[in-house]
Design an enzyme around this catalytic site. Structure first.
Site: not given
Lengths: 295, 295, 295, 295
Positions: C45-46, C163
């Site tokens: 996502s980052n 995660k």
């Protein structure tokens, strides 16, 4: 046919020190009684019932009963416990309430299953001498209405209808489709009042009726006689005001609008914050537009 | 006046192995084209656009263009990035799309401020050769529509309207009240289609129109000629089906309903789960009731 | 034991025009590779994976593989469709990824039942040549993680861990308690990284590790040797920075922090808004405090 | 240092007919008083305060004061109105309460801005003779805690700390980092109690302490002496029970667990549903595991 038409959920005026201002309440009711409302609601959400002491609530019921002796008087009696709701409903009936509006208990949200709510409403209705209306307002309770619950309760001889204030017309339509025609469903959300009537709502319990009674009633009448063109015009004129005195500025804004309209809104009770001074100037043209549309 | 009326958001049929079934898509479109729809939407949410490869999407646009040469063809082109949306919008225009339906980017929800969304839509419209329609569907995106955004964008010469699929008529009303009359707002939620028309929606982009085209169109026509009595009757007959093929059983249910109605819904693509066998028997009477109401 | 320790979710630098800046990506990776990270995540996502074209993503994987040949390379491969995820996972494996991080599909939220998600992850793992890690990040997907899902999948020979980025340690604890010790659960939320380690998280995939690698690693090491006093001090110094570059200013803020720290954050891709100029001065002392705590 | 350690939020036993069972309440308190708790909370959420009449609440406070004369007695006094909260806080103080736990008002959610809440808490503390603790429990109130509010109030001489029951350790950490060390923050969520201690919580107000007092206290003591290995073992043994008697089965489940443990949980008050019979057998091994871990 108690909910056919418009019912104002009466505000509770407070003095600047937070004390109950009963004379202002009675003065408002006297003025509003001149209009062709289907009835009056005392101790609803817009009446700041959540912040009232029990005795204050009873004094408001008694005052309302005195002031509008022949009119339909609906009283909010919902508490978090079933036994508390039963007791308060009996007290309200004893003071002359014509019907009770019973809010969903909601503090223990995750436990308020459809079954728990059904048992609660049925127990209250079993013990009540007056008709009971169900009441859902998720913006305050944080509890969505279970779609099948109204149908499950609609057979109870003393459960007469429902006030649905979510503004979700998909839900309103499902509820209406699931109950017999004698079970009245009122819309508690003015911005969707006209479209709610179009899909079968019996009427509206509308905060904005406190400050713009003529417009709210004119909208209902236009719909009732099938004049959709006029209904939509009033709808469009009324919604900006209705939004401003609910989602926009809340009860404090509604009270300012009442002041502007010549009634006595008074203060809100803390921790509700007062409306900023500028609200008065913002609401005045909205009020004028709404009442002008009533013709 | 592209959105005045009803537009079916075309489903994308898949073979049981998950492969694209283009012949079934074309067959459906040919049958639906016999109806008086205002146009057709390809690559919407009901078209499972989120699960398609880019080339699959383009092949659907090309096929639709071939099949309905003279009709209004709206294509969903929204991607998470502005540059990706621009590129895909150009590709769709190159294949003959008449207009683009641009979904709100939503993965980075907390960053999708009104300003960020305004820049996104404006940049897409600046770069587009075809008109752009805004598209909000919070049930899928998790992103509420900022109330003032449509008004802020309504002055753009290539932003022509909006598809609002939340079902929140309070919001729909606020959007309609905030834009010029030439900015068309379509309702993307069949259970509130009729009341949305009552408060000014231009038309509807309705999943249920894939399986009950006559009923969806009859409802619109009844409203358009001012026959509210008939409109409400069709509304009441259509809503149970519309709810079943969206919130009830989702796209898989919609595809089963199409099969029942003689079209070719086909399979959904995993991870969307297939509808259980029992859905067919549940939907058949709902379909019959809806189409019967169309008269 | 791939997730024991800290893994930075690598950012994807863009040029001011929005084009991919592969040299900046490689430069960052070269610098970060000097630290004792457990591995590196590409296309998380980052990494703005949601806004990348497919070929861009593959070029990043290939570049990362070249730059850190002997290190653990985790690649985000989740797409909305099962078949798309399988295809992309195979491509990533072909380019040398050591493992795949598979995000929950989420567009059709109401259909992503635990069963649908279980079938999705199992099908991806069945078809994958490399180990698969489950990935949940409700702040972006709007989809909560079903508590029993990790346990249901933990027996699959190619599903190696998870995660969990919600920051909900109650959930993290339930997941850890439900899986065998070989199933590694990484915390994806730096403000709760230290307490997550205390209750059994294997390690962390931490955005802040891109800009404060020494502090993130020092915290993990202090915990690993049982020095809770030191771990808490670093935690307290790291959290303000970690919050600023995630909930505070998002990926744009993280990239500014990387610039300040001597790496090459670059621009974000629209519609993500750039960070305001003032962020640089706000982040500098937070960076200094975090790295000072690393001693 | 009132909140350093563990405080049980005492349940309110009811008779099967819903009447208050004061002897059972006193019996429980007598037994719990044998343990080294930091104090006792009366009229918290687990005490079903929302469903009690005012006089019932006062009788519980008086009874508690009599039973544990030398111990720290914390009393929940929050009402929806500021004036109601002030009045009830004074009554509780008059009956011997050592401190007041003041819940966020929440019915008018959208009006409960940080400023409105700050004025509310400050006004209550100004008028109180006893220390005030802030109390946030969004699972019941639907109102998230504004991150800066604790800091804004922490300078008030009679605001002594906070009970934070969201279970969001990111928020808990931000609150702790924002207040002086003398402002005590207690964790009100047993599944995250141990990790909350790790990041600086002073103690815990834990429902599970009503039925597993030895385990809850042993966990705190292990942490207090720096024995993280033992703390984590007790945490792992305690969490399944703690989850079962809160999110799993609610207060009804907690009361069953107390019955199993030799105390007198009694009935819940409607509309809270009773726990099914099977819960007893489900809770017994969880209780045994938790107390066994206490050694």
């Amino acid at each position: 046919m108690a909910l056919r038409g418009v019912i104002p959920p009466l505000v509770t005026p407070f003095r600047p020190d937070g004390g109950l201002d009963l004379p202002a309440f009675e003065s408002n009711l006297e003025k509003l009684a001149a209009h062709d409302f289907a009835g009056f609601l005392v101790l609803g959400s817009n009446g700041e019932a959540a912040g009232l002491e029990a005795e204050e609530g009873l004094s408001l019921v008694a005052a309302a009963r005195r002031r509008v002796p022949g009119r339909f008087l609906l009283v909010g009696t919902g508490m978090e416990s079933t036994r508390g709701t039963i007791a308060f409903t009996r007290q309200a009936a004893g003071l002359g309430a014509d019907a009770a509006l019973v809010l969903t208990p909601h503090y223990y949200k995750s436990r308020m299953t459809p079954e728990a709510l059904e048992r609660h409403f049925a127990a209250v209705a079993d013990a009540s001498e007056i008709p009971v209306y169900l009441y859902s307002v998720p913006a305050f309770t944080g509890l969505p209405w279970p779609p099948g619950l109204a149908a499950a309760l609609s057979g109870h001889p003393r459960i007469a209808g429902m006030k649905e204030s979510s503004g979700d017309l998909g839900l309103l339509g499902r509820v209406i489709a699931s109950v017999p025609p004698t079970f009245e469903v009122a819309c508690g959300n003015a911005p969707v009042f006209y479209p709610a009537l179009c899909i079968g709502a019996a009427g509206g319990v509308l905060a904005v009726a406190n400050c713009a009674p003529r417009a709210a009633l004119a909208l209902y009448r236009a719909f009732a006689v099938g004049d959709h063109g006029r209904a939509r015009l009033i709808h469009e004129a009324l919604v900006p005001l209705a939004s401003a005195v609910t989602t926009g500025h809340g009860i404090a804004g509604l009270k300012v609008a009442m002041d502007v309209a010549g009634l006595r809104g008074g203060s809100v009770r803390a921790p509700l914050p007062p409306a900023p001074e500028s609200v008065r100037d913002e609401l005045r043209p909205l009020l004028e537009r709404a009442e002008a549309a009533a013709g």
